[in-house]
Design a protein around this motif. Structure first.
Motif, mmCIF file in Angstrom:
data_model
loop_
_atom_site.group_PDB
_atom_site.id
_atom_site.type_symbol
_atom_site.label_atom_id
_atom_site.label_comp_id
_atom_site.label_asym_id
_atom_site.label_seq_id
_atom_site.Cartn_x
_atom_site.Cartn_y
_atom_site.Cartn_z
ATOM 1 N N UNK A 158 0.838 -1.195 0.000
ATOM 2 C CA UNK A 158 0.000 0.000 0.000
ATOM 3 C C UNK A 158 0.874 1.246 0.000
ATOM 4 N N UNK A 159 0.698 2.080 -1.009
ATOM 5 C CA UNK A 159 1.427 3.344 -1.104
ATOM 6 C C UNK A 159 0.431 4.476 -0.843
ATOM 7 N N UNK A 160 0.382 4.929 0.408
ATOM 8 C CA UNK A 160 -0.593 5.947 0.795
ATOM 9 C C UNK A 160 -0.298 7.286 0.121
ATOM 10 N N UNK A 161 0.967 7.585 -0.087
ATOM 11 C CA UNK A 161 1.332 8.887 -0.654
ATOM 12 C C UNK A 161 0.889 8.998 -2.114
ATOM 13 N N UNK A 162 1.174 7.967 -2.909
ATOM 14 C CA UNK A 162 0.830 7.994 -4.331
ATOM 15 C C UNK A 162 -0.553 7.426 -4.622
ATOM 16 N N UNK A 163 -1.220 6.904 -3.575
ATOM 17 C CA UNK A 163 -2.580 6.373 -3.677
ATOM 18 C C UNK A 163 -2.669 5.233 -4.699
ATOM 19 N N UNK A 164 -1.743 4.277 -4.553
ATOM 20 C CA UNK A 164 -1.748 3.081 -5.394
ATOM 21 C C UNK A 164 -1.457 1.868 -4.508
ATOM 22 N N UNK A 165 -1.816 0.690 -5.029
ATOM 23 C CA UNK A 165 -1.509 -0.559 -4.343
ATOM 24 C C UNK A 165 -0.863 -1.495 -5.355
ATOM 25 N N UNK A 166 0.170 -2.202 -4.922
ATOM 26 C CA UNK A 166 0.812 -3.192 -5.793
ATOM 27 C C UNK A 166 0.011 -4.481 -5.716
ATOM 28 N N UNK A 167 -0.542 -4.895 -6.838
ATOM 29 C CA UNK A 167 -1.395 -6.079 -6.887
ATOM 30 C C UNK A 167 -0.611 -7.219 -7.523
ATOM 31 N N UNK A 168 -0.566 -8.352 -6.826
ATOM 32 C CA UNK A 168 0.119 -9.537 -7.355
ATOM 33 C C UNK A 168 -0.941 -10.431 -7.999
ATOM 34 N N UNK A 169 -1.014 -10.358 -9.330
ATOM 35 C CA UNK A 169 -2.093 -11.013 -10.065
ATOM 36 C C UNK A 169 -1.781 -12.425 -10.501
ATOM 37 N N UNK A 171 -0.472 -15.620 -12.575
ATOM 38 C CA UNK A 171 0.816 -15.858 -13.199
ATOM 39 C C UNK A 171 1.926 -15.033 -12.591
ATOM 40 N N UNK A 172 1.730 -14.609 -11.338
ATOM 41 C CA UNK A 172 2.721 -13.810 -10.603
ATOM 42 C C UNK A 172 3.023 -12.468 -11.285
ATOM 43 N N UNK A 173 2.091 -12.001 -12.097
ATOM 44 C CA UNK A 173 2.251 -10.691 -12.729
ATOM 45 C C UNK A 173 1.822 -9.612 -11.742
ATOM 46 N N UNK A 174 2.599 -8.559 -11.657
ATOM 47 C CA UNK A 174 2.289 -7.459 -10.739
ATOM 48 C C UNK A 174 1.831 -6.234 -11.513
ATOM 49 N N UNK A 175 0.936 -5.478 -10.900
ATOM 50 C CA UNK A 175 0.496 -4.217 -11.504
ATOM 51 C C UNK A 175 0.244 -3.206 -10.391
ATOM 52 N N UNK A 176 0.417 -1.928 -10.711
ATOM 53 C CA UNK A 176 0.104 -0.863 -9.765
ATOM 54 C C UNK A 176 -1.324 -0.414 -10.016
ATOM 55 N N UNK A 177 -2.122 -0.443 -8.972
ATOM 56 C CA UNK A 177 -3.553 -0.173 -9.091
ATOM 57 C C UNK A 177 -3.911 1.087 -8.296
ATOM 58 N N UNK A 178 -4.592 2.031 -8.912
ATOM 59 C CA UNK A 178 -5.082 3.177 -8.128
ATOM 60 C C UNK A 178 -6.046 2.704 -7.046
ATOM 61 N N UNK A 179 -6.037 3.372 -5.929
ATOM 62 C CA UNK A 179 -6.954 3.037 -4.832
ATOM 63 C C UNK A 179 -7.493 4.340 -4.253
ATOM 64 N N UNK A 180 -8.792 4.381 -4.022
ATOM 65 C CA UNK A 180 -9.458 5.611 -3.615
ATOM 66 C C UNK A 180 -9.264 5.978 -2.156
ATOM 67 N N UNK A 181 -9.622 7.217 -1.825
ATOM 68 C CA UNK A 181 -9.432 7.734 -0.467
ATOM 69 C C UNK A 181 -10.283 7.009 0.570
ATOM 70 N N UNK A 182 -11.502 6.604 0.194
ATOM 71 C CA UNK A 182 -12.356 5.882 1.145
ATOM 72 C C UNK A 182 -11.674 4.585 1.589
ATOM 73 N N UNK A 183 -11.095 3.851 0.610
ATOM 74 C CA UNK A 183 -10.408 2.601 0.934
ATOM 75 C C UNK A 183 -9.137 2.869 1.734
ATOM 76 N N UNK A 184 -8.380 3.882 1.339
ATOM 77 C CA UNK A 184 -7.141 4.194 2.065
ATOM 78 C C UNK A 184 -7.415 4.610 3.502
ATOM 79 N N UNK A 185 -8.456 5.394 3.712
ATOM 80 C CA UNK A 185 -8.815 5.810 5.078
ATOM 81 C C UNK A 185 -9.215 4.596 5.917
ATOM 82 N N UNK A 186 -9.972 3.662 5.291
ATOM 83 C CA UNK A 186 -10.409 2.468 6.018
ATOM 84 C C UNK A 186 -9.222 1.576 6.350
#
Length: 289
Positions: A158-169, A171-186
């Motif tokens: 979880x990257x709170x500053x850039x508001x993204x999460x590293x998702x391990x999908x 086939x072990x492929x990773x992607x950076x996913x935007x995540x909203x403020x409601x989820x980050x606050x929770x």
């Protein structure tokens, strides 16, 4: 024949980056196929003919497997034969001219925005479990990640500053996913309250990493509590995420990337949902529909 299957399974485990769930599916499919061949009196892959394969397809159909499941089993067997031919164990692939049944494309179920909001507001904020459950559902809805990706998420992803999460999908492929403020606050509130040094983000009662089944059971509890559709599952959040994005004007390519789909055709099923709903609105509202 069992040795050949074991050799193939070892190969894909080491070289194909399949998830544990996919590996189990391949193993089960191939063991079922082996069992069928032995029952039919065939004890060598080199003796398998198209007749055997058509009998196997008839057997699966008689067992009431869906077209999608039969197609998946054929993928497992076809992959095995390609491997055996490549290794020089076989000279002929009997599956070359056998087509898989056309898959049924069912429209995925999704929540309305009001149903999603109702569900998100059900967990209480006076207990750690309630705070955790709210964070889980907010994360699923905010990112559209699969439940397997959710339970595999670590605190450091979880990257709170850039508001993204590293998702391990898959086939072990990773992607950076935007995540909203409601989820980050929770998530931030949950991390402040949980009092644990575990690297896993979401924990069970014993402090271990949460499982997919535990998330499903947790959701069932809130679905019943809210009197919502019993068909809502963790994956429904993913379908709702994609549908609501498209409804609000997101382009298909962007949704494809957000979902981590390898092929655009997989994402296109969501356009059918929005088209069907537009048709319903048109039929209901237009005076000459």
């Amino acid at each position: 024949m069992q040795d050949s299957i074991n050799k193939y399974l070892s190969h894909i485990e080491q070289n194909r980056n399949f998830s544990a769930q996919t590996l189990r599916a391949y193993q089960n499919d191939l063991n079922q196929y082996l069992s069928f061949l032995i029952t039919e009196g065939c004890r060598d892959f080199g003796n398998v003919t198209r007749v055997f394969l058509r009998r196997f397809l008839a057997f699966l159909k008689k067992q009431d497997y869906s077209k999608t499941t039969i197609a998946r089993k054929l993928v497992s067997i076809r992959s095995l034969y390609k491997f055996l031919c490549r290794e020089g164990i076989l000279k002929f692939n009997p599956l070359e001219n056998i087509r898989a049944p056309k898959r049924e494309r069912k429209l995925p179920g999704f929540m309305s925005i009001s149903e999603a909001e109702t569900l998100l507001n059900l967990p209480g904020s006076n207990t750690l479990l309630g705070i955790r459950d709210r964070a889980i559902m907010e994360t699923l809805y905010s990112t559209g990640m699969r439940v397997s990706e959710l339970v595999g998420t670590d605190v450091t992803d979880i990257d709170f500053f850039n508001e993204v999460v590293k998702v391990k999908g898959k086939g072990k492929k990773e992607r950076l996913q935007p995540i909203g403020n409601h989820a980050l606050d929770a998530i931030r509130l949950y991390m402040d309250k949980r009092n644990s040094d575990s690297k896993a983000l979401f924990l069970n009662n014993r402090g271990g990493r949460l499982t997919e089944r535990s998330v499903a059971r947790m959701l069932e509890k809130y679905v019943k509590k809210g009197g919502l559709s019993l068909n809502i599952s963790p994956h429904t959040f993913r379908h709702s995420f994609a549908t609501h994005l498209l409804d609000r004007g997101a382009d298909l390519r962007s949704v494809q990337e957000l979902l981590g789909h390898a092929n655009l055709s997989t994402t296109q099923i969501y356009t059918h949902i929005t088209t069907e709903r537009l048709k319903q609105v048109y039929d209901k509202s237009h005076p000459r529909a």
